[in-house]
Design a protein around this motif. Structure first.
Motif, PDB file in Angstrom:
ATOM      1  N   SER A 110     -15.640 -23.223 -10.424  1.00  0.00           N
ATOM      2  CA  SER A 110     -15.106 -24.011  -9.309  1.00  0.00           C
ATOM      3  C   SER A 110     -16.171 -24.937  -8.730  1.00  0.00           C
ATOM      4  CB  SER A 110     -14.586 -23.081  -8.202  1.00  0.00           C
ATOM      5  OG  SER A 110     -15.638 -22.278  -7.672  1.00  0.00           O
ATOM      6  N   VAL A 111     -17.447 -24.671  -9.031  1.00  0.00           N
ATOM      7  CA  VAL A 111     -18.539 -25.517  -8.554  1.00  0.00           C
ATOM      8  C   VAL A 111     -18.827 -26.631  -9.557  1.00  0.00           C
ATOM      9  CG1 VAL A 111     -20.957 -25.591  -7.842  1.00  0.00           C
ATOM     10  CG2 VAL A 111     -19.556 -23.592  -7.286  1.00  0.00           C
ATOM     11  N   TRP A 112     -18.945 -26.292 -10.847  1.00  0.00           N
ATOM     12  CA  TRP A 112     -19.367 -27.294 -11.827  1.00  0.00           C
ATOM     13  C   TRP A 112     -18.219 -28.080 -12.444  1.00  0.00           C
ATOM     14  CZ3 TRP A 112     -17.359 -26.550 -16.669  1.00  0.00           C
ATOM     15  CH2 TRP A 112     -17.052 -25.248 -17.058  1.00  0.00           C
ATOM     16  N   GLU A 113     -17.018 -27.476 -12.520  1.00  0.00           N
ATOM     17  CA  GLU A 113     -15.910 -28.170 -13.183  1.00  0.00           C
ATOM     18  C   GLU A 113     -15.504 -29.470 -12.482  1.00  0.00           C
ATOM     19  OE1 GLU A 113     -11.840 -26.974 -15.549  1.00  0.00           O
ATOM     20  OE2 GLU A 113     -12.465 -25.747 -13.843  1.00  0.00           O
ATOM     21  N   PRO A 114     -15.512 -29.537 -11.131  1.00  0.00           N
ATOM     22  CA  PRO A 114     -15.176 -30.811 -10.480  1.00  0.00           C
ATOM     23  C   PRO A 114     -16.152 -31.945 -10.809  1.00  0.00           C
ATOM     24  CG  PRO A 114     -14.976 -28.992  -8.929  1.00  0.00           C
ATOM     25  CD  PRO A 114     -15.644 -28.438 -10.154  1.00  0.00           C
ATOM     26  N   LEU A 115     -17.334 -31.600 -11.332  1.00  0.00           N
ATOM     27  CA  LEU A 115     -18.303 -32.620 -11.713  1.00  0.00           C
ATOM     28  C   LEU A 115     -18.086 -33.097 -13.147  1.00  0.00           C
ATOM     29  CD1 LEU A 115     -21.510 -30.880 -10.266  1.00  0.00           C
ATOM     30  CD2 LEU A 115     -20.119 -32.648  -9.171  1.00  0.00           C
ATOM     31  N   CYS A 116     -17.068 -32.550 -13.810  1.00  0.00           N
ATOM     32  CA  CYS A 116     -16.845 -32.824 -15.231  1.00  0.00           C
ATOM     33  C   CYS A 116     -15.526 -33.550 -15.467  1.00  0.00           C
ATOM     34  CB  CYS A 116     -16.822 -31.510 -16.022  1.00  0.00           C
ATOM     35  SG  CYS A 116     -18.360 -30.583 -15.981  1.00  0.00           S
ATOM     36  N   HIS A 117     -15.448 -34.151 -16.653  1.00  0.00           N
ATOM     37  CA  HIS A 117     -14.201 -34.698 -17.168  1.00  0.00           C
ATOM     38  C   HIS A 117     -13.809 -33.850 -18.377  1.00  0.00           C
ATOM     39  CE1 HIS A 117     -14.554 -38.220 -14.594  1.00  0.00           C
ATOM     40  NE2 HIS A 117     -15.817 -38.321 -14.990  1.00  0.00           N
ATOM     41  N   TYR A 118     -12.579 -33.372 -18.360  1.00  0.00           N
ATOM     42  CA  TYR A 118     -12.103 -32.564 -19.493  1.00  0.00           C
ATOM     43  C   TYR A 118     -12.034 -33.437 -20.739  1.00  0.00           C
ATOM     44  CZ  TYR A 118      -8.873 -29.966 -22.475  1.00  0.00           C
ATOM     45  OH  TYR A 118      -8.275 -29.337 -23.531  1.00  0.00           O
ATOM     46  N   GLU A 119     -12.556 -32.927 -21.859  1.00  0.00           N
ATOM     47  CA  GLU A 119     -12.565 -33.683 -23.105  1.00  0.00           C
ATOM     48  C   GLU A 119     -11.457 -33.205 -24.039  1.00  0.00           C
ATOM     49  OE1 GLU A 119     -15.680 -34.866 -26.704  1.00  0.00           O
ATOM     50  OE2 GLU A 119     -16.426 -33.788 -24.945  1.00  0.00           O
ATOM     51  N   ARG A 120     -11.526 -31.929 -24.459  1.00  0.00           N
ATOM     52  CA  ARG A 120     -10.507 -31.424 -25.378  1.00  0.00           C
ATOM     53  C   ARG A 120     -10.678 -29.915 -25.532  1.00  0.00           C
ATOM     54  NH1 ARG A 120     -14.677 -33.116 -28.639  1.00  0.00           N
ATOM     55  NH2 ARG A 120     -15.177 -31.765 -30.440  1.00  0.00           N
ATOM     56  N   THR A 121      -9.725 -29.279 -26.208  1.00  0.00           N
ATOM     57  CA  THR A 121      -9.789 -27.860 -26.552  1.00  0.00           C
ATOM     58  C   THR A 121      -9.568 -27.711 -28.055  1.00  0.00           C
ATOM     59  OG1 THR A 121      -8.956 -27.150 -24.395  1.00  0.00           O
ATOM     60  CG2 THR A 121      -8.768 -25.579 -26.208  1.00  0.00           C
ATOM     61  N   GLU A 122     -10.428 -26.946 -28.683  1.00  0.00           N
ATOM     62  CA  GLU A 122     -10.285 -26.635 -30.105  1.00  0.00           C
ATOM     63  C   GLU A 122     -10.322 -25.123 -30.253  1.00  0.00           C
ATOM     64  OE1 GLU A 122     -13.278 -28.582 -32.386  1.00  0.00           O
ATOM     65  OE2 GLU A 122     -12.511 -30.606 -31.979  1.00  0.00           O
ATOM     66  N   GLY A 123      -9.184 -24.537 -30.609  1.00  0.00           N
ATOM     67  CA  GLY A 123      -9.110 -23.078 -30.696  1.00  0.00           C
ATOM     68  C   GLY A 123      -9.318 -22.468 -29.316  1.00  0.00           C
ATOM     69  N   LYS A 124     -10.347 -21.635 -29.186  1.00  0.00           N
ATOM     70  CA  LYS A 124     -10.660 -21.010 -27.903  1.00  0.00           C
ATOM     71  C   LYS A 124     -11.858 -21.670 -27.224  1.00  0.00           C
ATOM     72  CE  LYS A 124      -8.816 -16.480 -29.214  1.00  0.00           C
ATOM     73  NZ  LYS A 124      -9.108 -15.029 -29.344  1.00  0.00           N
ATOM     74  N   THR A 125     -12.246 -22.836 -27.717  1.00  0.00           N
ATOM     75  CA  THR A 125     -13.407 -23.536 -27.170  1.00  0.00           C
ATOM     76  C   THR A 125     -12.966 -24.778 -26.405  1.00  0.00           C
ATOM     77  OG1 THR A 125     -14.785 -22.775 -29.015  1.00  0.00           O
ATOM     78  CG2 THR A 125     -15.610 -24.622 -27.724  1.00  0.00           C
ATOM     79  N   GLU A 126     -13.495 -24.913 -25.203  1.00  0.00           N
ATOM     80  CA  GLU A 126     -13.184 -26.081 -24.365  1.00  0.00           C
ATOM     81  C   GLU A 126     -14.403 -26.984 -24.292  1.00  0.00           C
ATOM     82  OE1 GLU A 126     -12.095 -24.472 -20.616  1.00  0.00           O
ATOM     83  OE2 GLU A 126     -10.134 -23.763 -21.272  1.00  0.00           O
ATOM     84  N   TYR A 127     -14.150 -28.288 -24.236  1.00  0.00           N
ATOM     85  CA  TYR A 127     -15.233 -29.267 -24.158  1.00  0.00           C
ATOM     86  C   TYR A 127     -15.071 -30.105 -22.885  1.00  0.00           C
ATOM     87  CZ  TYR A 127     -15.973 -28.092 -29.072  1.00  0.00           C
ATOM     88  OH  TYR A 127     -16.217 -27.432 -30.247  1.00  0.00           O
ATOM     89  N   TYR A 128     -16.179 -30.272 -22.185  1.00  0.00           N
ATOM     90  CA  TYR A 128     -16.197 -31.072 -20.958  1.00  0.00           C
ATOM     91  C   TYR A 128     -17.342 -32.074 -21.032  1.00  0.00           C
ATOM     92  CZ  TYR A 128     -13.150 -27.481 -18.920  1.00  0.00           C
ATOM     93  OH  TYR A 128     -12.115 -26.619 -18.655  1.00  0.00           O
ATOM     94  N   ARG A 129     -17.222 -33.116 -20.215  1.00  0.00           N
ATOM     95  CA  ARG A 129     -18.305 -34.073 -20.073  1.00  0.00           C
ATOM     96  C   ARG A 129     -18.800 -34.020 -18.626  1.00  0.00           C
ATOM     97  NH1 ARG A 129     -16.554 -39.532 -23.524  1.00  0.00           N
ATOM     98  NH2 ARG A 129     -15.828 -38.402 -25.405  1.00  0.00           N
ATOM     99  N   LEU A 130     -20.021 -33.574 -18.464  1.00  0.00           N
ATOM    100  CA  LEU A 130     -20.617 -33.497 -17.131  1.00  0.00           C
ATOM    101  C   LEU A 130     -21.051 -34.884 -16.695  1.00  0.00           C
ATOM    102  CD1 LEU A 130     -21.786 -31.814 -14.737  1.00  0.00           C
ATOM    103  CD2 LEU A 130     -23.915 -31.650 -16.056  1.00  0.00           C
ATOM    104  N   ASP A 131     -20.498 -35.370 -15.583  1.00  0.00           N
ATOM    105  CA  ASP A 131     -20.888 -36.663 -15.024  1.00  0.00           C
ATOM    106  C   ASP A 131     -22.289 -36.523 -14.445  1.00  0.00           C
ATOM    107  OD1 ASP A 131     -21.289 -38.842 -13.174  1.00  0.00           O
ATOM    108  OD2 ASP A 131     -19.120 -39.216 -13.246  1.00  0.00           O
ATOM    109  N   LEU A 132     -23.266 -37.117 -15.117  1.00  0.00           N
ATOM    110  CA  LEU A 132     -24.664 -36.898 -14.737  1.00  0.00           C
ATOM    111  C   LEU A 132     -25.012 -37.529 -13.394  1.00  0.00           C
ATOM    112  CD1 LEU A 132     -26.255 -37.393 -18.260  1.00  0.00           C
ATOM    113  CD2 LEU A 132     -25.948 -35.243 -17.019  1.00  0.00           C
ATOM    114  N   ALA A 133     -24.474 -38.694 -13.118  1.00  0.00           N
ATOM    115  CA  ALA A 133     -24.764 -39.347 -11.834  1.00  0.00           C
ATOM    116  C   ALA A 133     -24.205 -38.529 -10.676  1.00  0.00           C
ATOM    117  CB  ALA A 133     -24.190 -40.759 -11.814  1.00  0.00           C
TER     118      ALA A 133
END
Length: 304
Positions: A110-133
């Motif tokens: 709940s702390v780090w996910e709002p800083l990310c953009h959801y990318e995709r899910t493959e199987g049981k693995t989720e990918y996010y992009r952390l907005d560095l700025a």
């Protein structure tokens, strides 16, 4: 061994204290994760500039991977502002980066996910992009915020405390009368500092043509004067308590001020309790038995 009297405890207060402590720990853990996100962003910048802090670099987002066990890692993939995909490949750099990424997990998403953009899910693995700025823009702790800093500065610039308030009641001719006098039409509440320098004045008129609620108006003005009088000490207490709660200085830490002038007991103060008191918080010396059977008990007084 002489049996001691049973001690008392407040179960409701203990439950509330435990819950409050848990909330503090949870907030501290959330802050820790938010700081970790900022450190991740800083680490990416350090890696790309080879630790030349004033050098330019182009990194917009970093890939975060969440596996089936809710563990968060990174493979070093990042994107530039224009959308180009690149990758950090140095093993040591990735190791240092992953060390902070591992602070992120399911329990604190709940702390780090709002800083990310959801990318995709493959199987049981989720990918996010952390907005560095966004991750790098670490909000200041409340005790270090500009507003609290201004409050501290105003307290430091104020005149010597404690402040006190005096009440002056006048009749229609301008003469001083007692509070409650039937001829009273005006009251001044004068707030002065420890050097008897006037700090503020609150006035209220309650003649026949001024108000229909003289007692209420006087009580409100007295409350305002009391608020002004106590404001510096109250603010100092609240700022110290705020710093304590937010993980800064320990406001409950005791500092030896000296000893009691009557019994020699060591007296301490803290940021939250400026009145000198012994470690057991007793306000009085041990009772002394006088000739004739009477007892004398004196209040602790700091030897000057």
């Amino acid at each position: 061994m002489t049996p001691s009297a049973p001690y008392a405890f407040d179960s409701v207060a203990l439950t509330a204290a435990l819950e409050e402590a848990r909330i503090r720990v949870h907030r501290a853990e959330e802050r820790h994760v938010r700081v970790a996100c900022a450190i991740i962003a800083a680490a990416v910048g350090d890696i790309l500039t080879e630790h030349h802090h004033d050098a330019a670099f182009d990194a917009h987002a970093l890939r975060l991977t969440v596996n089936e066990y809710d563990q968060v890692t990174t493979d070093g993939t990042y994107w530039t502002a224009s959308g180009q995909e690149r990758r950090i490949t140095d093993v040591l750099d990735l190791y240092g980066l992953d060390e902070w990424v591992h602070h992120l997990d399911r329990d604190n998403r709940s702390v780090w996910e709002p800083l990310c953009h959801y990318e995709r899910t493959e199987g049981k693995t989720e990918y996010y992009r952390l907005d560095l700025a966004q991750a790098a823009a670490l909000p200041a702790e409340i005790q270090s915020s500009a507003r609290v800093t201004e409050i501290r500065d105003r307290l430091a610039a104020s005149t010597r405390r404690p402040w006190s308030s005096e009440e002056f009641v006048y009749n229609g001719n301008g003469g001083l009368v007692s509070a409650g006098d039937p001829d009273a039409v005006h009251t001044d509440f004068v707030v002065s500092d420890a050097d008897n320098i006037r700090v503020a004045e609150v006035a209220v008129n309650y003649g026949p043509e001024d108000t229909e609620t003289p007692e209420e108006d006087t009580a409100l003005s007295r409350a305002n004067a009391d608020l002004i009088t106590r404001a510096p000490d109250d603010l100092e207490f609240l700022v110290a308590h705020l710093t304590h709660l937010c993980g800064g200085e320990d406001a409950e830490a005791l500092h030896l001020r000296g000893s009691c002038g009557h019994c020699g007991t060591a007296l301490y103060t803290s940021a939250l309790e400026p009145t000198p008191a012994p470690l057991d918080s007793a306000t009085a010396c041990e009772s002394r038995r006088l000739p004739g059977g009477r007892t004398l008990q004196l209040q602790h007084v700091l030897r000057t």
